[in-house]
Design a protein around this motif. Sequence first.
Motif, PDB file in Angstrom:
ATOM      1  N   GLN A   1      86.413 -48.366  54.933  1.00 36.51           N
ATOM      2  CA  GLN A   1      85.157 -47.953  55.562  1.00 36.51           C
ATOM      3  C   GLN A   1      84.056 -48.913  55.100  1.00 36.51           C
ATOM      4  O   GLN A   1      83.174 -48.551  54.327  1.00 36.51           O
ATOM      5  CB  GLN A   1      84.841 -46.509  55.206  1.00 36.51           C
ATOM      6  CG  GLN A   1      85.892 -45.513  55.692  1.00 36.51           C
ATOM      7  CD  GLN A   1      85.566 -44.079  55.317  1.00 36.51           C
ATOM      8  OE1 GLN A   1      84.408 -43.687  55.216  1.00 36.51           O
ATOM      9  NE2 GLN A   1      86.605 -43.281  55.103  1.00 36.51           N
TER      10      GLN A   1
ATOM     11  N   LYS B   1      80.131 -48.131  55.834  1.00 39.08           N
ATOM     12  CA  LYS B   1      79.622 -47.083  54.955  1.00 39.08           C
ATOM     13  C   LYS B   1      79.520 -47.584  53.522  1.00 39.08           C
ATOM     14  O   LYS B   1      78.582 -47.235  52.790  1.00 39.08           O
ATOM     15  CB  LYS B   1      80.531 -45.858  55.019  1.00 39.08           C
ATOM     16  CG  LYS B   1      80.447 -45.069  56.317  1.00 39.08           C
ATOM     17  CD  LYS B   1      81.329 -43.828  56.244  1.00 39.08           C
ATOM     18  CE  LYS B   1      81.224 -43.012  57.527  1.00 39.08           C
ATOM     19  NZ  LYS B   1      82.086 -41.799  57.458  1.00 39.08           N
TER      20      LYS B   1
ATOM     21  N   ASN C   1      76.374 -49.721  53.105  1.00 40.79           N
ATOM     22  CA  ASN C   1      75.159 -48.900  53.062  1.00 40.79           C
ATOM     23  C   ASN C   1      75.005 -48.206  51.710  1.00 40.79           C
ATOM     24  O   ASN C   1      73.905 -48.165  51.135  1.00 40.79           O
ATOM     25  CB  ASN C   1      75.193 -47.857  54.182  1.00 40.79           C
ATOM     26  CG  ASN C   1      75.090 -48.483  55.558  1.00 40.79           C
ATOM     27  OD1 ASN C   1      74.555 -49.586  55.705  1.00 40.79           O
ATOM     28  ND2 ASN C   1      75.603 -47.807  56.578  1.00 40.79           N
TER      29      ASN C   1
END
Length: 481
Positions: free
Chosen positions: A195, A198, A201
Amino acid sequence: MVSPVAKQTCAISAVLINMLAQGMMLSYPSSLLPGIRAADSDIKVDLNTASWLGSVVGLAAIPGFLISSILMDWRGRKMAHAIIIIPGILGWLLIYLGASVTSLIIGRLFTGFTGGASVCLGAVVIGEYSSPKNRGTYLNLKTASVCFGGMMIHILGNFYHWRTVALLSLFPYIISLVIIFTWPESPAWLVSRKQFEKSKNAFYWLRGRSEEAEKELYELIKAQKDKPADINNSSFNEKVVQFLKKFTRKDFVKPVVIIMFSGLLLETCGRHILPAYALQIIVEVTRDNSQSFYYTLALDIIITISAIFFSVLVKICKRRTLLFVSGFSALFILFSVCTYLYLVSKAIISNNYTWIPISLFVLYFILANLGCTPIPLALLGEVLPLAHRGSGSAVAGLTMSLTFVVVLQITPYLLQSVKVYGTFTAFGSAMGLSLVALYFILPETKDRTLQEIEDYFNYGRFRNEEKLSNNEEDEKMKMII
């Protein structure tokens, strides 16, 4: 705008508060056992039962380590940390409301489960959520938090009933749980699940966008991009085979062996013996029950301050230097105080100078808390490669729990049979063995990224960071991050 350091500190404060609660759990026998062994207690216990009430948390820590290692890989670091706190809350409620030895043991089992589950998981969270420059400080503040929790129990236990102390011990878990729900998920765990967006971030939220942070994120994603996702639909038997195969991999075996010797060092240096049996040890050394609380409190304060001081010192000095200088110095002091107490017991020298063994014990625990206590706990968050953090934590937790149980189980019998000097002579010998072993196998981890440490266990040396010196490499980095 909130700085990355402030965000990291806020997130990691949940782990530190949880470790404070662990210190309260470990030191609670110093409040519980005198209370229930008092003549007017409504719950009666013998020496054997009392020893189990002190050490049973180590048995409970075994499933705690195992389940937290599964949860951290399956549900992520954030959810795992929230889940493992719940049994601790239930455990303190059981102890507070308990009307029998069975209730107390079950309560201690629940709190021990949370305590064990949070050791490796908390170290992993700190390692993955903090920058390399701050990681050592945060990891070693864990030790200071545990020490402070033990001091709080000794203070509360002197003024309040053991049931009231149990009720007050609930609040750190509740506060920690609230903070956890403000976390992002671990960038490293998100990367292992492929991921990447994600992960970026979460990483930028925690670490900002400095050049060092960008480079670390690049190395993290690059190392994991070609590996299979850490998601496994294999059968149970296949998972067992995969786990057993890890014992043939040097990047699994070497860190686990380091943690095993670190765990032995942690237990035999007296880290968990003193909080649980502090009053008994102080009374025997001073032969004065009336002042035992004040001696214990003074020792708590000194140990806590030394642990906090180490959290600052670790930013300046290398881990190995701190560990071996303080460790071998502490060992010399320990054998000196044991020799003194032995000579007193044989009436070879006078027992009128109680300030001598007390001063030596204070010096010993200062030195032990500069290296032997914090560094083993810090290594849990540094030496395990990403692919092995769950399984490695389980194996490390199992061995550390068994060591904890054995040490706390035999301590009351040793104190009764061979007194304080014999008890610490035995533990000091095991402590010396651990230090010698670690001298030959422990690498220096100061200011190294977790990826660099992982590369060390794969290649046997620290590889130089890649120099992104041309446009082609810059473009590769931009494509990854």
